[in-house]
Design a protein around this motif. Structure first.
Motif, PDB file in Angstrom:
ATOM      1  N   VAL A 141     -36.497 -44.264 -59.563  1.00 43.48           N
ATOM      2  CA  VAL A 141     -37.394 -43.167 -59.174  1.00 43.48           C
ATOM      3  C   VAL A 141     -38.458 -43.013 -60.252  1.00 43.48           C
ATOM      4  CG1 VAL A 141     -37.600 -40.704 -58.724  1.00 43.48           C
ATOM      5  CG2 VAL A 141     -35.626 -41.951 -57.858  1.00 43.48           C
ATOM      6  N   LEU A 142     -39.692 -42.942 -59.834  1.00 43.01           N
ATOM      7  CA  LEU A 142     -40.820 -42.773 -60.738  1.00 43.01           C
ATOM      8  C   LEU A 142     -41.262 -41.318 -60.776  1.00 43.01           C
ATOM      9  CD1 LEU A 142     -42.865 -44.263 -62.548  1.00 43.01           C
ATOM     10  CD2 LEU A 142     -44.250 -44.629 -60.507  1.00 43.01           C
ATOM     11  N   ALA A 143     -41.491 -40.721 -59.592  1.00 42.86           N
ATOM     12  CA  ALA A 143     -41.967 -39.340 -59.512  1.00 42.86           C
ATOM     13  C   ALA A 143     -41.992 -38.902 -58.054  1.00 42.86           C
ATOM     14  CB  ALA A 143     -43.370 -39.228 -60.096  1.00 42.86           C
ATOM     15  N   ASP A 144     -42.093 -37.610 -57.868  1.00 36.66           N
ATOM     16  CA  ASP A 144     -42.407 -37.045 -56.558  1.00 36.66           C
ATOM     17  C   ASP A 144     -43.868 -36.625 -56.604  1.00 36.66           C
ATOM     18  OD1 ASP A 144     -39.860 -37.382 -55.546  1.00 36.66           O
ATOM     19  OD2 ASP A 144     -39.201 -35.397 -56.131  1.00 36.66           O
ATOM     20  N   THR A 145     -44.573 -36.816 -55.511  1.00 44.13           N
ATOM     21  CA  THR A 145     -45.992 -36.488 -55.492  1.00 44.13           C
ATOM     22  C   THR A 145     -46.356 -35.855 -54.154  1.00 44.13           C
ATOM     23  OG1 THR A 145     -48.216 -37.362 -55.873  1.00 44.13           O
ATOM     24  CG2 THR A 145     -46.712 -38.761 -54.636  1.00 44.13           C
ATOM     25  N   ASP A 146     -47.375 -35.006 -54.169  1.00 44.64           N
ATOM     26  CA  ASP A 146     -47.894 -34.417 -52.935  1.00 44.64           C
ATOM     27  C   ASP A 146     -49.012 -35.301 -52.413  1.00 44.64           C
ATOM     28  OD1 ASP A 146     -46.221 -32.143 -52.966  1.00 44.64           O
ATOM     29  OD2 ASP A 146     -47.521 -31.177 -54.428  1.00 44.64           O
ATOM     30  N   ALA A 147     -49.021 -35.507 -51.112  1.00 44.66           N
ATOM     31  CA  ALA A 147     -50.048 -36.340 -50.489  1.00 44.66           C
ATOM     32  C   ALA A 147     -50.685 -35.582 -49.337  1.00 44.66           C
ATOM     33  CB  ALA A 147     -49.434 -37.628 -49.971  1.00 44.66           C
ATOM     34  N   VAL A 148     -51.969 -35.792 -49.128  1.00 44.82           N
ATOM     35  CA  VAL A 148     -52.672 -35.229 -47.983  1.00 44.82           C
ATOM     36  C   VAL A 148     -52.687 -36.300 -46.902  1.00 44.82           C
ATOM     37  CG1 VAL A 148     -54.829 -34.268 -47.134  1.00 44.82           C
ATOM     38  CG2 VAL A 148     -54.099 -33.790 -49.479  1.00 44.82           C
ATOM     39  N   LEU A 149     -52.140 -35.965 -45.740  1.00 44.16           N
ATOM     40  CA  LEU A 149     -52.050 -36.918 -44.634  1.00 44.16           C
ATOM     41  C   LEU A 149     -53.335 -36.915 -43.811  1.00 44.16           C
ATOM     42  CD1 LEU A 149     -48.384 -36.124 -43.560  1.00 44.16           C
ATOM     43  CD2 LEU A 149     -49.203 -37.781 -45.259  1.00 44.16           C
ATOM     44  N   ALA A 150     -53.457 -37.882 -42.921  1.00 39.31           N
ATOM     45  CA  ALA A 150     -54.677 -38.048 -42.126  1.00 39.31           C
ATOM     46  C   ALA A 150     -55.016 -36.819 -41.296  1.00 39.31           C
ATOM     47  CB  ALA A 150     -54.547 -39.266 -41.210  1.00 39.31           C
TER      48      ALA A 150
ATOM     49  N   GLY B 288     -54.634 -33.795 -42.245  1.00 40.92           N
ATOM     50  CA  GLY B 288     -54.929 -32.681 -43.144  1.00 40.92           C
ATOM     51  C   GLY B 288     -53.699 -31.972 -43.684  1.00 40.92           C
ATOM     52  N   SER B 289     -52.533 -32.258 -43.137  1.00 37.92           N
ATOM     53  CA  SER B 289     -51.308 -31.640 -43.639  1.00 37.92           C
ATOM     54  C   SER B 289     -50.887 -32.313 -44.946  1.00 37.92           C
ATOM     55  CB  SER B 289     -50.194 -31.749 -42.594  1.00 37.92           C
ATOM     56  OG  SER B 289     -49.853 -33.104 -42.371  1.00 37.92           O
ATOM     57  N   THR B 290     -49.976 -31.676 -45.656  1.00 46.43           N
ATOM     58  CA  THR B 290     -49.482 -32.261 -46.897  1.00 46.43           C
ATOM     59  C   THR B 290     -48.006 -32.601 -46.758  1.00 46.43           C
ATOM     60  OG1 THR B 290     -48.970 -30.098 -47.836  1.00 46.43           O
ATOM     61  CG2 THR B 290     -51.137 -31.013 -48.330  1.00 46.43           C
ATOM     62  N   ALA B 291     -47.580 -33.559 -47.555  1.00 45.10           N
ATOM     63  CA  ALA B 291     -46.180 -33.971 -47.553  1.00 45.10           C
ATOM     64  C   ALA B 291     -45.789 -34.319 -48.984  1.00 45.10           C
ATOM     65  CB  ALA B 291     -45.977 -35.179 -46.641  1.00 45.10           C
ATOM     66  N   ARG B 292     -44.542 -34.063 -49.313  1.00 44.18           N
ATOM     67  CA  ARG B 292     -44.004 -34.441 -50.628  1.00 44.18           C
ATOM     68  C   ARG B 292     -43.374 -35.821 -50.493  1.00 44.18           C
ATOM     69  NH1 ARG B 292     -44.694 -32.539 -55.435  1.00 44.18           N
ATOM     70  NH2 ARG B 292     -42.984 -32.616 -56.898  1.00 44.18           N
ATOM     71  N   LEU B 293     -43.820 -36.771 -51.303  1.00 44.17           N
ATOM     72  CA  LEU B 293     -43.365 -38.146 -51.213  1.00 44.17           C
ATOM     73  C   LEU B 293     -42.656 -38.557 -52.491  1.00 44.17           C
ATOM     74  CD1 LEU B 293     -46.618 -39.718 -49.742  1.00 44.17           C
ATOM     75  CD2 LEU B 293     -44.617 -38.904 -48.480  1.00 44.17           C
ATOM     76  N   ARG B 294     -41.584 -39.302 -52.363  1.00 45.81           N
ATOM     77  CA  ARG B 294     -40.876 -39.846 -53.526  1.00 45.81           C
ATOM     78  C   ARG B 294     -41.421 -41.243 -53.804  1.00 45.81           C
ATOM     79  NH1 ARG B 294     -35.180 -38.242 -55.004  1.00 45.81           N
ATOM     80  NH2 ARG B 294     -36.530 -36.658 -55.866  1.00 45.81           N
ATOM     81  N   CYS B 295     -41.747 -41.472 -55.067  1.00 43.90           N
ATOM     82  CA  CYS B 295     -42.299 -42.749 -55.491  1.00 43.90           C
ATOM     83  C   CYS B 295     -41.311 -43.463 -56.406  1.00 43.90           C
ATOM     84  CB  CYS B 295     -43.611 -42.532 -56.237  1.00 43.90           C
ATOM     85  SG  CYS B 295     -44.860 -41.701 -55.236  1.00 43.90           S
ATOM     86  N   TYR B 296     -41.315 -44.773 -56.337  1.00 42.87           N
ATOM     87  CA  TYR B 296     -40.411 -45.622 -57.108  1.00 42.87           C
ATOM     88  C   TYR B 296     -41.223 -46.678 -57.838  1.00 42.87           C
ATOM     89  CZ  TYR B 296     -36.875 -43.530 -54.132  1.00 42.87           C
ATOM     90  OH  TYR B 296     -36.070 -42.627 -53.487  1.00 42.87           O
TER      91      TYR B 296
END
Length: 79
Positions: A13-22, A24-32
């Protein structure tokens, strides 16, 4: 990348990050973190977990290559 593949590869696991989707909503994504052998060069990459079955390739890996896609035949070539 699908979570099942991330688990199979035992990625760190590297980090969790917030992303803006196409839409316009946001989602919390786990990055590795992982490294890939890409065209005979070892490159560190960030892998984002998704719920689908098909991994997507990031454009950072395509920055130094010429990618040609033939939609009619489904053939892809890198040079």
């Amino acid at each position: 990348m699908p979570k099942s593949e991330i688990e199979r590869l035992s990625l760190e696991v590297l980090a969790d990050t917030d992303a803006v989707l196409a839409d316009g909503s946001t989602a919390r994504l786990r990055c590795y973190y992982c490294v890939v052998d890409w065209l005979n060069e070892i490159i560190p990459v960030q892998v984002v977990e998704n719920v689908g079955n098909v991994p997507l390739i990031g454009t950072a890996l395509l920055a130094k290559v010429d990618l040609r896609i033939n939609y009619r035949t489904g053939e892809c070539t890198l040079s």
